[in-house]
Write an enzyme that holds these catalytic residues in place. Structure first.
Site, mmCIF file in Angstrom:
data_model
loop_
_atom_site.group_PDB
_atom_site.id
_atom_site.type_symbol
_atom_site.label_atom_id
_atom_site.label_comp_id
_atom_site.label_asym_id
_atom_site.label_seq_id
_atom_site.Cartn_x
_atom_site.Cartn_y
_atom_site.Cartn_z
ATOM 1 N N GLY A 154 1.284 -1.094 0.358
ATOM 2 C CA GLY A 154 -0.003 0.358 -0.023
ATOM 3 C C GLY A 154 1.053 0.920 0.102
ATOM 4 N N ARG A 155 0.638 2.386 0.333
ATOM 5 C CA ARG A 155 1.362 3.465 0.439
ATOM 6 C C ARG A 155 2.572 3.587 1.080
ATOM 7 N NH1 ARG A 155 -4.077 4.632 2.552
ATOM 8 N NH2 ARG A 155 -5.665 5.874 1.223
ATOM 9 N N ILE A 156 2.359 2.942 2.074
ATOM 10 C CA ILE A 156 3.625 2.797 3.360
ATOM 11 C C ILE A 156 4.413 2.128 2.462
ATOM 12 C CG2 ILE A 156 4.518 2.106 5.499
ATOM 13 C CD1 ILE A 156 1.802 3.149 6.568
ATOM 14 N N ARG A 176 -2.745 -8.187 -1.550
ATOM 15 C CA ARG A 176 -3.767 -9.213 -2.171
ATOM 16 C C ARG A 176 -3.839 -9.668 -3.425
ATOM 17 N NH1 ARG A 176 -9.373 -6.869 0.450
ATOM 18 N NH2 ARG A 176 -8.314 -7.508 2.352
ATOM 19 N N ARG A 236 0.569 -3.739 11.881
ATOM 20 C CA ARG A 236 -0.121 -4.322 12.732
ATOM 21 C C ARG A 236 0.429 -5.528 13.539
ATOM 22 N NH1 ARG A 236 -0.996 0.322 13.123
ATOM 23 N NH2 ARG A 236 -3.784 0.713 13.232
ATOM 24 N N GLU A 265 -0.479 -5.372 22.359
ATOM 25 C CA GLU A 265 0.127 -3.708 22.811
ATOM 26 C C GLU A 265 -0.363 -3.637 24.462
ATOM 27 O OE1 GLU A 265 0.759 -0.562 20.034
ATOM 28 O OE2 GLU A 265 1.369 -2.582 18.646
ATOM 29 N N HIS A 283 5.429 1.531 19.346
ATOM 30 C CA HIS A 283 4.934 1.693 18.105
ATOM 31 C C HIS A 283 5.161 3.178 18.058
ATOM 32 C CE1 HIS A 283 0.212 1.308 16.297
ATOM 33 N NE2 HIS A 283 0.752 1.805 16.297
ATOM 34 N N ILE A 284 5.986 3.744 17.426
ATOM 35 C CA ILE A 284 6.335 4.804 16.973
ATOM 36 C C ILE A 284 6.700 5.341 15.997
ATOM 37 C CG2 ILE A 284 7.359 5.693 19.082
ATOM 38 C CD1 ILE A 284 10.614 5.348 17.978
ATOM 39 N N GLY A 285 6.091 4.566 14.828
ATOM 40 C CA GLY A 285 5.654 4.528 13.058
ATOM 41 C C GLY A 285 5.818 6.284 12.716
HETATM 42 C C1 8YV Z 1 -0.404 5.946 14.814
HETATM 43 C C2 8YV Z 1 -0.988 4.316 13.474
HETATM 44 O O1 8YV Z 1 0.622 6.731 15.641
HETATM 45 O O2 8YV Z 1 -1.515 5.298 11.534
HETATM 46 C C3 8YV Z 1 -1.782 4.363 12.889
HETATM 47 O O3 8YV Z 1 -2.570 3.576 11.834
HETATM 48 O O4 8YV Z 1 -0.485 3.051 13.813
HETATM 49 C C4 8YV Z 1 0.075 5.234 13.907
HETATM 50 O O5 8YV Z 1 0.695 5.764 13.145
HETATM 51 C C5 8YV Z 1 -1.600 5.416 16.330
HETATM 52 O O6 8YV Z 1 -2.649 4.509 15.908
HETATM 53 C C6 8YV Z 1 -2.484 6.871 16.839
HETATM 54 O O7 8YV Z 1 -3.371 5.921 16.692
#
Ligand code: 8YV
Length: 325
Positions: A154-156, A176, A236, A265, A283-285
């Site tokens: 996808g985008r990421i 998919r 996820r 988490e 979870h600092i993406g």
């Molecule tokens: C967020 C994320 O930091 O965007 C998402 O789906 O998992 C993260 O980028 C987090 O979910 C904030 O709600």
């Protein structure tokens, strides 16, 4: 004044405009509300700005008869019962695009840290162990010229694949369905799932969580991967079976892992904490200051549009429009 509830504290000034017309109630502090705090705090709200940690289910929505919109501040929205919201005439929005590049950066940070043992090396210096350089010290592996496998184009995934050009990498992906646009943009080639496992030196997991991706990576899959391979997850947590990953890492079935997300988490499977060949992040993406501000601004804009009778840009349940009066 009608009430808007915001379930977390955000940087920036995003709520200033809203405050002119609405009562904005924020959950302040460095933690998120418990379920009880959330249900109590949201009482009477017409809009809720949530995080992906808030469970927005039937019970939640049934307590809010005037709710018009759930504006989820994140690209993922598996925390929201979208079908139920649609049935209730509640709009659901997310914040795509603004966090794409930031999250792809972090996928690469994890990949490079795991490949070059950056965290172990940092700890080595801080412990005072760096007494003498040695040719066998903390040997990692090359990234340049290797094969990158993307699970979830996808985008990421596409943004992560684009970065591979500077590293002379071959990129393959599984998704998919084929993503021809991403292929053109990044030169990535579609691979079926067994091929992705077998051919990749690095796998970046960047897919959403759904019935097809839940538990997709377990021992059976790790056994099909190269013993030198490294897996990174910025999608996820439940896409990877954590217990089986820990087993594969300690038995050296695969070489390393970089995780930003976890099955349940904020808990992390305890065996993973003991392993040196894992890099574990909380979870600092999307956690850059600029991006977090853009995310909350986007979430606020959706609320303004929805409450102003317009269609928010990032509506994930457009079917709801037929029902909103
Ligand atoms: C967020 C994320 O930091 O965007 C998402 O789906 O998992 C993260 O980028 C987090 O979910 C904030 O709600």
């Amino acid at each position: 004044m009608k009430k808007i509830y915001v379930s977390a504290q955000y940087p920036g000034e995003a709520f200033e405009r809203l405050r002119k017309e609405y009562r904005v109630q924020e959950f302040l502090g460095e933690r998120l509300p418990t379920r009880a705090e959330l249900l109590e705090g949201t009482a009477g709200s017409i809009a809720v700005i949530s995080t992906v940690s808030d469970k927005i289910d039937k019970e939640f929505m049934d307590l809010l008869p005037d709710l018009k919109i759930v504006s989820n501040c994140g690209v993922g929205y598996e925390n929201v019962d979208v079908a139920y919201a649609t049935g209730r005439g509640v709009m659901v929005t997310n914040t795509p695009d603004v966090l794409t590049e930031t999250t792809a950066d972090l996928a690469w940070a994890l990949m490079m840290s795991a490949a070059r043992r950056v965290i172990e090396a940092d700890a080595y210096v801080r412990r005072g162990d760096f007494k003498c350089w040695h040719p066998s010290l903390l040997l990692g592996q090359n990234i340049y010229g290797k094969t990158l496998g993307i699970f979830g184009m996808g985008r990421i995934g596409t943004a992560a694949a684009r970065r591979a050009a500077g590293f002379g990498m071959r990129v393959i992906y599984n998704n998919r369905r084929r993503n021809v646009r991403a292929e053109k943009e990044t030169g990535a080639v579609y691979a079926d799932f067994p091929e992705l496992l077998k051919e990749s030196d690095f796998i970046i997991v960047s897919s959403p969580l759904n019935d097809e991706t839940r538990g997709r990576f377990g021992l059976r899959e790790f056994r099909q991967m190269k013993p030198s391979s490294i897996i990174v997850n910025v999608g996820r947590g439940p896409i990877i079976k954590e217990r089986e990953l820990a087993e594969a890492l300690s038995a050296r079935i695969i070489c390393g892992a970089g995780l930003d997300v976890y099955e349940s988490e904020p808990d992390v499977y305890p065996e993973l904490l003991k392993l040196k060949n894992t890099v574990l992040l909380p979870h600092i993406g999307s956690a850059s200051a600029e991006t977090r501000i853009r995310m909350i601004e986007m979430a606020v804009e959706s609320v303004e549009l929805a409450l102003g009778g317009e269609t928010p840009k990032h509506l994930v349940n457009p079917e709801v429009l037929g029902q909103v009066g």
